[in-house]
Motif scaffolding. Structure first.
Motif, PDB file in Angstrom:
ATOM      1  N   PHE A  38       0.854  -1.183   0.000  1.00 37.94           N
ATOM      2  CA  PHE A  38       0.000   0.000   0.000  1.00 37.94           C
ATOM      3  C   PHE A  38       0.893   1.237   0.000  1.00 37.94           C
ATOM      4  O   PHE A  38       1.816   1.338   0.822  1.00 37.94           O
ATOM      5  N   VAL A  39       0.623   2.163  -0.910  1.00 35.93           N
ATOM      6  CA  VAL A  39       1.492   3.338  -1.043  1.00 35.93           C
ATOM      7  C   VAL A  39       0.683   4.620  -0.975  1.00 35.93           C
ATOM      8  O   VAL A  39      -0.445   4.696  -1.472  1.00 35.93           O
ATOM      9  N   VAL A  40       1.262   5.624  -0.337  1.00 35.87           N
ATOM     10  CA  VAL A  40       0.738   6.984  -0.341  1.00 35.87           C
ATOM     11  C   VAL A  40       1.644   7.795  -1.257  1.00 35.87           C
ATOM     12  O   VAL A  40       2.861   7.842  -1.048  1.00 35.87           O
ATOM     13  N   LEU A  41       1.063   8.377  -2.273  1.00 35.51           N
ATOM     14  CA  LEU A  41       1.860   9.117  -3.255  1.00 35.51           C
ATOM     15  C   LEU A  41       2.031  10.574  -2.847  1.00 35.51           C
ATOM     16  O   LEU A  41       1.179  11.156  -2.167  1.00 35.51           O
ATOM     17  N   LYS A  42       3.118  11.149  -3.281  1.00 31.99           N
ATOM     18  CA  LYS A  42       3.308  12.585  -3.122  1.00 31.99           C
ATOM     19  C   LYS A  42       2.354  13.322  -4.070  1.00 31.99           C
ATOM     20  O   LYS A  42       1.921  12.759  -5.080  1.00 31.99           O
ATOM     21  N   GLU A  59       0.699  -7.067  -5.519  1.00 21.57           N
ATOM     22  CA  GLU A  59      -0.131  -5.968  -6.002  1.00 21.57           C
ATOM     23  C   GLU A  59       0.292  -4.687  -5.307  1.00 21.57           C
ATOM     24  O   GLU A  59       0.692  -4.704  -4.134  1.00 21.57           O
ATOM     25  N   ILE A  60       0.234  -3.583  -6.026  1.00 28.72           N
ATOM     26  CA  ILE A  60       0.563  -2.271  -5.470  1.00 28.72           C
ATOM     27  C   ILE A  60      -0.713  -1.440  -5.488  1.00 28.72           C
ATOM     28  O   ILE A  60      -1.345  -1.272  -6.536  1.00 28.72           O
ATOM     29  N   ILE A  61      -1.097  -0.930  -4.312  1.00 28.62           N
ATOM     30  CA  ILE A  61      -2.407  -0.287  -4.146  1.00 28.62           C
ATOM     31  C   ILE A  61      -2.207   1.101  -3.543  1.00 28.62           C
ATOM     32  O   ILE A  61      -1.509   1.266  -2.540  1.00 28.62           O
ATOM     33  N   GLU A  62      -2.855   2.093  -4.157  1.00 26.68           N
ATOM     34  CA  GLU A  62      -2.753   3.457  -3.651  1.00 26.68           C
ATOM     35  C   GLU A  62      -3.773   3.701  -2.543  1.00 26.68           C
ATOM     36  O   GLU A  62      -4.937   3.304  -2.648  1.00 26.68           O
TER      37      GLU A  62
END
Length: 658
Positions: A567-571, A600-603
Motif C-alpha cells: 500500500f502506497v501513499v503518493l506525493k 499488487e501495489i495499491i494506492e
C-alpha cells in the motif's frame, strides 16, 4: 478429533528407525522404558539435563575436558550448557566419512552435475583452511560468504569451522544494502564472494556489487573470489583478491580441527530486519552439534549413506541444516538455481537422477506443483525416495493430499517448523507415528512446545501463541553486539517473562498429539518460505521520489496461497500508473531480491499509525485476514483513525481469496 489418516509406518519402517534404536538404547543403557513417543517426549522436556546428556552418550560425542555441569542458570535466556568441554562440529562431520558414497552431489541450471568424494572434500577443506590460516584467520574471527548453493560454500564453511572461526553467509540475490546491513555488524576479516549467479535461466553479474560491499565494510582484509560464471573480465575487480579454486588446490595439507568451548559461536544467522537492522543471531557450536544430531537422526531418520536434499540458498537456515545431514553420515545433495526452471518438474527429475532418499522443499513449492497439476510419480522413478519434507510456511491439507496422490502413496511426509532463531525445527517428523492430513506429526524431543492463550495458560484443540517453556542448547548464545542481551530478550522473552514466544499461531491436537501452524502472529513477512523484514521493503520504496509512505503485509491464505500487497501513499501530483509500478518492482528486485516484489501495489490516502508513531502492520494484516475487528484493533490507539477505514473496506474485497 482425528483428521484423515494418510500414512501409517509399517512395522519394519518403525522398528528400523533411528528413533526406535534410541528407545532401545535408553532401555538397555539407562534403564529407561517408554511405551510410546508421548512418554519419551514428556521425559525429554521434564528431565532436560538427563535427556541432553543421553544425546551426548548415544552419539558418542567426542570432546576434551570434563562436563562440569550440563545446565546452569535459572531463567531463560540466562542459561549455559555443558561448561567445561571443548568440541568441533566439522570434526564430527568427517568422523562419518565413507568412500563408498559421495560426500556431495550438486546440480545447477546450466546442467552441471558434480559428485565430490569424501577424500576430495577433505583435501579441499584442508587446503582452504591452510589458506585462511595463512592470511591470519583463527579462533573467533568472522568469515562472511556471498555464495550460491554449490560445493564451494560447503568447503568454505567446513574450513572456517575447523579453525574455530565463525561463519556467516548470504545468497547472491541479496542487494548491496542487505549485505552491508548484515555483515558490517559482525566485522568479517575475510569475504568470500561469487562473480555472479544464475536464476530462472538468466545470469546475473555481481562484480559491481562485490566492489561496493568490500568498499563499505572496512573490516575486510582479504577478498576471495569464486568464479561461478567464469567471467574473464578481470579488470572489473576493484580490489586485490585471491582465486577460490587456487586456494582449495594447495596440496599436501592435513585437515586438523580446533576444538572450541561448547558455547563458542559456530555461525551468525540474520533475522529479516523487521524493526531495523537484521538481528545477528549467534549460535553455539555444541548446541548446534547436539541439536542437529538429534533432529536429523531421530526426526528425519537420516541414515549413513542416504542422500539428503533440501532446496535452499546459502542465506536461509535450511542451508546450514543440509550441511548437518552429514553428521548422520548422509551425502548432501545441492541444487543451485530456480526450482521452477525450466518448469516445476525440474527438482523431481533431479531427484530421480541423483537417487535422493530425503527430499526437502518449501510448502509453496508443493502448492505450486499441486496447482500446476503435476504428477511426478507418473513421470519419474522415485523408488529411492523415503521421505518428502516441507517447511518455510504452513503446508495446507490439500498439499498433504497431493503428495500422497501424486508423488508416492507410501511416502513419509514430514511437515516441520522451526526458524532461523534456532536453526532447526521445534516440531516435525516422527518415523514411528501416523501422518494425518494437515498436521505436523509431533513436538521434537527436548522442545517444550505449547500453545498459550492470552492469559498464558496451556491450551489444546484451540489456536494459541506458540511458546517454548524450557531452554534448548540450540537457542542463540547471544545476538552479536547486543549489549545486555536487550534485543535478544525483547525478541523472545518480553511478552511471557522467561518463556520463549516464537511468533506463530499453533494448535495442538489432544488426541493425535499432532500440530497445525496457522501463520505468523507478528508482522514479519513470510514470502515463498523465506522471512522478509518490512524494514527492507520500506528502505527500497523510500528511495522512490514519487512515494510518500508505504505499508506491506503478507497474507497466508487457507488454500496455501500467499498474497503480499504493498500500500502506497503518493506525493502530490503523482499517479500510480504502470510505469511507477514497474519502477517500484524493479527497485525492490535490484536492491534486495525477487522475493521482495509485492503481488499488487495499491494506492491509499493515508496509513494507520499508533500514537507513538509506529506503523500498524499487524492489525492491518489481521483485518485483511478477516479477523474480528473489535478483537484486533483499538481505534483509540490510532493516531489517525480515519485511515483504517480503507483497509476495512478492502478486506471485504478479499473475502473470496480467504
Amino acid at each position: 478429533m482425528k483428521p484423515e489418516l494418510l500414512w501409517k509406518p509399517s512395522i519394519g519402517f518403525a522398528e528400523n528407525s533411528r528413533l526406535n534404536h534410541f528407545l532401545n538404547w535408553l532401555s538397555q543403557n539407562k534403564n529407561l522404558k517408554f511405551d510410546n513417543y508421548s512418554e519419551l517426549w514428556d521425559w525429554s522436556v521434564n528431565e532436560i539435563e538427563d535427556f541432553w546428556l543421553s544425546v551426548v552418550d548415544y552419539f558418542e560425542v567426542d570432546y576434551s575436558g570434563e562436563i562440569e555441569k550440563v545446565l546452569s542458570g535459572t531463567k531463560m535466556p540466562d542459561f549455559k550448557w555443558f561448561q567445561g568441554i571443548k568440541l568441533s562440529y566439522s570434526e564430527h562431520i568427517f568422523k562419518n566419512k565413507n568412500e563408498r558414497n559421495p560426500a556431495i552431489i550438486s546440480y545447477d541450471e546450466f546442467g552441471n552435475y558434480r559428485e565430490l568424494s569424501w577424500s576430495e572434500l577433505e583435501e579441499k577443506v584442508a587446503s582452504f583452511a591452510y589458506y585462511l590460516k595463512s592470511v591470519g584467520v583463527g579462533y573467533g574471527d568472522r568469515v562472511a560468504a556471498y555464495l550460491p548453493n554449490v560445493p564451494e560454500a560447503t568447503i568454505a564453511f567446513l574450513a572456517v569451522n575447523s579453525l574455530g572461526a565463525i561463519w556467516s553467509s548470504a545468497s547472491p540475490d541479496f542487494g548491496v544494502d542487505s549485505i552491508v546491513d548484515r555483515f558490517a555488524q559482525i566485522e568479517p576479516k575475510v569475504f568470500i564472494s561469487v562473480d555472479g549467479y544464475s536464476y530462472n535461466g538468466k545470469s546475473y553479474d555481481k562484480i559491481n556489487s562485490v566492489n561496493e560491499i568490500v568498499d563499505k565494510i572496512s573490516s575486510i582484509e582479504k577478498l576471495v573470489l569464486f568464479r561461478f560464471l567464469r567471467s574473464n573480465e578481470e579488470n572489473k575487480i576493484a580490489f586485490e583478491y585471491d582465486d577460490f579454486d587456487q586456494c582449495t588446490s594447495l596440496s599436501g595439507h592435513k585437515l586438523e580441527f580446533t576444538r572450541v568451548e561448547f558455547n563458542h559461536p559456530i555461525w551468525i544467522l540474520f533475522s529479516s530486519g523487521t524493526t531495523g537492522l537484521p538481528k545477528a543471531i549467534t549460535h553455539g557450536t555444541g548446541g548446534m552439534l547436539l541439536e542437529h544430531l538429534k533432529y536429523l537422526t531421530f526426526h528425519n531418520d537420516v541414515k549413513p549413506g542416504e542422500r539428503f536434499f533440501w532446496f535452499s540458498t546459502t542465506g536461509w537456515m535450511m542451508w546450514n541444516f543440509v550441511q548437518a545431514s552429514m553428521l548422520a553420515g548422509a551425502t548432501i545433495v545441492l541444487y543451485e538455481g530456480s526450482p521452477g526452471y525450466p518448469n516445476l518438474n525440474s527438482l523431481w527429475q533431479f531427484s530421480e537422477k541423483s537417487g535422493i532418499n530425503h527430499f526437502g522443499i518449501s510448502a509453496p513449492f508443493i502448492v505450486a506443483c499441486m496447482k500446476a497439476g503435476l504428477k511426478p510419480k507418473s513421470e519419474f522413478d522415485l523408488s529411492n525416495l523415503r521421505s518428502v519434507s516441507s517447511t518455510g510456511a504452513p503446508l495446507p491439507p490439500e498439499g498433504f493430499k497431493w503428495v500422497y496422490e501424486n508423488v508416492k502413496s507410501d511416502i513419509w511426509l514430514v511437515s516441520m517448523s522451526g526458524g532461523t532463531d534456532v536453526c532447526t525445527a521445534f516440531v516435525g517428523g516422527n518415523p514411528m507415528m501416523d501422518v494425518h492430513k494437515g498436521e505436523i506429526q509431533c513436538r521434537a524431543l527436548g522442545a517444550s512446545v505449547y500453545a498459550y492463550d492470552d492469559a498464558g495458560n496451556k491450551i489444546y484443540d484451540a489456536v494459541g501463541e506458540m511458546v517454548i517453556t524450557k531452554p534448548m542448547p540450540c537457542m542463540p548464545v547471544f545476538f552479536w553486539n547486543d549489549e545486555d542481551n536487550a534485543r535478544y530478550i525483547s525478541s523472545y522473552f518480553e511478552y511471557y517473562n522467561g518463556i520463549w514466544k516464537h511468533g506463530d499461531w499453533i494448535k495442538i491436537n489432544s488426541e493425535t498429539r499432532g500440530l497445525t501452524i496457522l501463520g505468523r502472529s507478528d508482522a514479519t513477512l513470510n514470502r515463498q518460505g523465506v522471512r522478509i523484514g518490512t524494514a527492507e521493503i520500506y528502505r527500497a520504496v523510500d528511495m522512490i521520489d514519487e512515494i510518500k509512505d508505504s505499508l506491506i503485509v503478507n497474507l497466508e491464505l487457507a488454500n496455501g496461497d500467499h498474497f503480499m500487497p504493498l500500500f502506497v501513499v503518493l506525493k502530490p501530483e503523482n499517479i500510480l500508473d504502470d510505469n511507477l509500478k514497474i519502477k517500484i518492482k524493479n527497485t525492490l528486485r535490484s536492491e534486495y531480491s525477487p522475493r521482495h516484489v509485492p503481488d499488487e501495489i495499491i494506492e491509499v490516502d493515508d496509513l494507520p499509525y499508533t500514537i507513538s508513531g509506529k506503523k500498524m502492520e499487524a492489525p492491518v494484516k489481521k483485518i485483511l485476514l478477516g479477523m474480528d475487528i473489535s478483537k484486533v484493533l483499538n481505534k483509540d490507539s490510532i493516531k489517525n483513525p480515519q485511515s483504517i477505514d480503507f483497509f476495512i473496506n478492502f478486506a471485504n474485497s478479499l473475502e473470496s481469496l480467504r
